[in-house]
Design an enzyme around this catalytic site. Structure first.
Site, PDB file in Angstrom:
ATOM      1  N   ASP A 451       0.832  -1.199   0.000  1.00 20.16           N
ATOM      2  CA  ASP A 451       0.000   0.000   0.000  1.00 20.16           C
ATOM      3  C   ASP A 451       0.870   1.254   0.000  1.00 20.16           C
ATOM      4  OD1 ASP A 451      -2.293   1.525   0.094  1.00 20.16           O
ATOM      5  OD2 ASP A 451      -3.004   0.745   2.022  1.00 20.16           O
ATOM      6  N   ASP A 521     -10.720   1.980  -3.560  1.00 21.08           N
ATOM      7  CA  ASP A 521     -11.263   1.753  -2.220  1.00 21.08           C
ATOM      8  C   ASP A 521     -12.782   1.754  -2.252  1.00 21.08           C
ATOM      9  OD1 ASP A 521      -9.029   1.315  -0.783  1.00 21.08           O
ATOM     10  OD2 ASP A 521      -8.799   3.360  -0.042  1.00 21.08           O
TER      11      ASP A 521
END
Ligand code: DGJ
Length: 701
Positions: A451, A521
């Protein structure tokens, strides 16, 4: 006058260069292959466009390269020196490059007329895929340094301007929204100055010939193997010419090039199709799978995973993770991924990035003991990490504040309570390589979610000289690639998934090391229709990570059925991201069946040829078709955005089937030609957000 031409053909496309009698290196054509020999008369009516222009000698458009020479001038005029076919495609120093076939790369050398600065242009033609790649080297053979202010990877010209430009732009949670706009005079396009490719814009752009769209759909596509500041832009000049440029963004960039040093640009990828966007996408898909994705994974089916992020966020215990793993195993899920919150003192996003020691109190023991327990349930383990970052509240920051990208004279901007580590410093790269190597060597981790949750501000590096500060953005990316390259070489069997607050770094640079990327997301199935469809214009579905999440959806609050959620998430690499322990018995049975079906056809879902069956702008429905490589299995999914009353659209036309063959769907049979000419009966999918999926098998003669 053009005295010599160089033709670089693929199966259907062609790039033609011309060398003028004054030694100018020009581009004469890019587009459909001209199969025949080209006569002198024909050559003479092609407009020769300077291939890699600088300013100062009559080019008033955006230059491809801008160099400040030791005399302070930046007037440039590159002339042809030589060209040859090179046997092996050269690697680009420090940057990922697509793998090459033998004898397909042409190296053209140009020299500035009065300064000893050379340009080496490497063009590779991928015949079967109709793809071209290009990277440039700038070589300083002078006695003094030069400063590169701009060095693009590609500068292509088209003789006219009747095109629509496709860009994929957006924001966090609504990445890659497709926009078509008619070209207008001046500069248009997309770019990033965030240090990452960013949520706002993807480097991929396409041009579609507008004026003859009714009889021939010519499309040109461009992309870049790069993960930092970029530009992909188009300029239309006063004479209606179109110039396409892709490469490093010059906004925060310059490069101090010492004598005898070489600067290499990232590699640009470009393609042409005479049969529309669909074919262009297929060409990119095949090329990326064959020549860009890490070889270990490029054809390997990927596991169905459960990620605990939307199930628990930071708030989990060992028991909770084991419960999730247990139910996952029962459902047929193949891996449990532990997301953010397993290390240091991390209970929310305010601390601990940089302190990558497992939090044994929270994990109820060592990380490996947790992994072993999960493995004993018959599933693999994956872990989240955000190695490029440091929290202000962390031991690493206290120990090494000089490792942060920040000026010592200003307080740096915090985003999500974190700073970027200065990956231009070799010692920082070494630290990251060591940290992750230890984790991977000491734990049975089969997958890693990499990430990255902020953009670059405060561009200052304590490791660079005054003259080099504007190199930081590019040096960061080079440092990142070194880390990726070392760890993926050392641990070739670990599956890495890229992530950047969702899809903030979905690009070919990341895909050179990590075969799949978390697309957004936003896990809402209806919003994902557009995000995933659009990503697949440029990237193969196997690279697009898609999860089934809970309802109401955490980002949009929308309710959709399990059917809709799994149909949409089966678009690419399927995963789950919800508290599966909360599913009712009936839902568990349904999920188990869905997983069984996906597993049975995993290869087709992930690697089948992907087709968008309805126009991208269709407001009502999105339909996808997957065709297995052997042509024997076809999967069709149709999903409603909003339902429409009295819609009579009950047949959906399929594509690329064998017209003579018979296809079985349920207990019915249809010929390929019927399915392509009339369509597959899909009933009336009329409710809002409803979805249906059909699996067709070719009946053996
Ligand atoms: C952003 C990612 O996109 C999410 O999936 C999740 O991993 C969080 N970061 C964790 O902080």
């Amino acid at each position: 006058m053009v005295k010599e031409i160089i033709r670089i053909p693929t199966k259907d496309a062609e790039l033609i260069f011309g060398i003028t009698d004054e030694g100018k290196f020009t581009q004469l054509h890019f587009g459909k292959k001209i199969v025949e020999k080209i006569s002198c008369d024909e050559t003479n009516c092609l407009e020769p466009f300077e291939y890699y222009p600088m300013n100062g000698r009559g080019n008033f458009n955006q230059p491809a390269v801008d160099i400040v020479f030791p005399d302070g001038s930046s007037i440039g005029d590159f002339r042809y020196v030589s060209h040859k076919t090179v046997r092996d495609k050269p690697m680009i120093n420090g940057l990922p490059t697509s793998r090459g076939d033998k004898d397909q790369t042409i190296n053209i050398v140009l020299k500035e007329k009065i300064h000893d600065v050379y340009l080496k242009i490497f063009v590779t033609a991928y015949k079967e895929e109709n793809i071209f790649s290009q990277s440039i080297q700038i070589v300083n053979r002078m006695d003094d340094p030069v400063v590169i202010e701009r060095a693009l990877s590609l500068h292509l010209s088209l003789p006219d301007n009747d095109y629509d430009l496709l860009t994929l732009t957006g924001s966090w949670g609504r990445e890659v929204q497709d926009e078509w706009a008619r070209l207008r005079r001046g500069i248009q396009g997309v770019d990033s100055k965030q240090g990452i490719t960013g949520h706002g814009q993807n480097p991929f752009i396409a041009l579609r010939k507008a004026s003859i769209a009714h009889c021939l759909d010519e499309v040109y596509g461009f992309n870049l193997i790069y993960s930092g500041d970029f530009l992909s832009q188009v300029e239309v000049d006063a004479q209606d010419h179109t110039f396409i440029q892709t490469g490093l963004n010059g906004a925060h960039f310059s490069w101090y090039l010492e004598p005898d040093q070489v600067f290499s640009t990232p590699e640009a990828i470009f393609s042409y199709s005479a049969n529309g966007l669909q074919q262009l996408s297929q060409q990119f898909h095949q090329f990326i799978e064959k020549f860009i994705l890490p070889e270990t994974f490029s054809k390997k089916v990927r596991p169905i995973l459960l990620n605990n992020w939307e199930a628990t966020y930071f708030d989990f215990t060992r028991e909770k993770i084991l419960d999730l793993a247990k139910v996952s195993a029962e459902l047929g899920i193949e891996m449990l991924v532990l997301d953010d919150g397993w290390f240091g003192q991390r209970a929310d996003d305010t601390s601990s990035l940089g302190d990558w020691q497992p939090n044994e109190a929270k994990l109820g023991g060592t990380l490996q003991s947790l992994i072993s327990e999960i493995e004993s349930m018959g599933i693999d383990f994956g872990l989240w990490i955000e190695l490029e970052m440091v929290s202000k509240n962390s031991a690493l920051y206290n120990e090494h504040p000089e490792w942060v990208i920040a000026s010592p004279y200003r307080e740096a901007v915090e985003i999500r309570h974190q700073y970027m580590l200065d990956l231009s410093q070799e010692c920082v790269q070494d630290h990251l390589i060591q940290t992750i190597s230890q984790l991977l060597a000491n734990h049975a981790i089969k997958y890693m979610k990499w990430d990255m949750n902020r953009s670059m501000t405060d561009r200052f590096s304590q490791g660079l000289s005054t003259l080099q500060q504007r190199e930081l953005g590019h040096r960061y990316v080079l440092g990142l690639y070194r880390v990726f390259s070392e760890i993926t070489q050392a641990f070739p069997d670990v599956l890495f998934e890229g992530c950047c607050s969702g899809g903030g770094r979905f690009d070919l640079g990341i895909l050179s090391y990590m075969p799949q990327i978390w697309a957004s997301d936003n896990t809402d199935a209806i919003d994902r229709l557009r995000i995933q469809s659009n990503l697949a214009i440029a990237y193969p579905p196997s690279t697009i990570s898609c999860h089934v999440s809970a309802v109401p959806n955490h980002q949009t609050n929308r309710y959709t059925s399990l059917d809709t959620r799994v149909n949409v998430a089966s678009f690419g690499t399927l995963g789950y991201e919800l508290d599966v322990t909360q599913l009712t018995l009936a839902e568990r049975t349904e999920v188990r069946k869905q997983i069984e079906r996906y597993k049975k056809h995993k290869e087709v879902y992930q690697f089948g040829c992907h087709f968008q069956l309805k126009p991208f702008f269709d407001q009502q429905q999105v339909a996808w078709q997957k065709l297995s490589k052997d042509g024997k299995t076809v999967i069709v999914t149709i999903t409603n955005r909003l339902g429409r009353i009295q819609s009579t659209n009950r047949l959906l036309k399929l594509v690329e089937l064998d017209p003579q063959a018979i296809y079985q769907v349920g207990n019915r049979q249809y010929s390929g030609s019927f399915l392509m000419i009339k369509g597959l009966p899909i009933g009336t999918v009329s409710r809002d957000f409803a979805s249906d999926s059909f699996i067709l098998s070719k009946v053996d003669e």
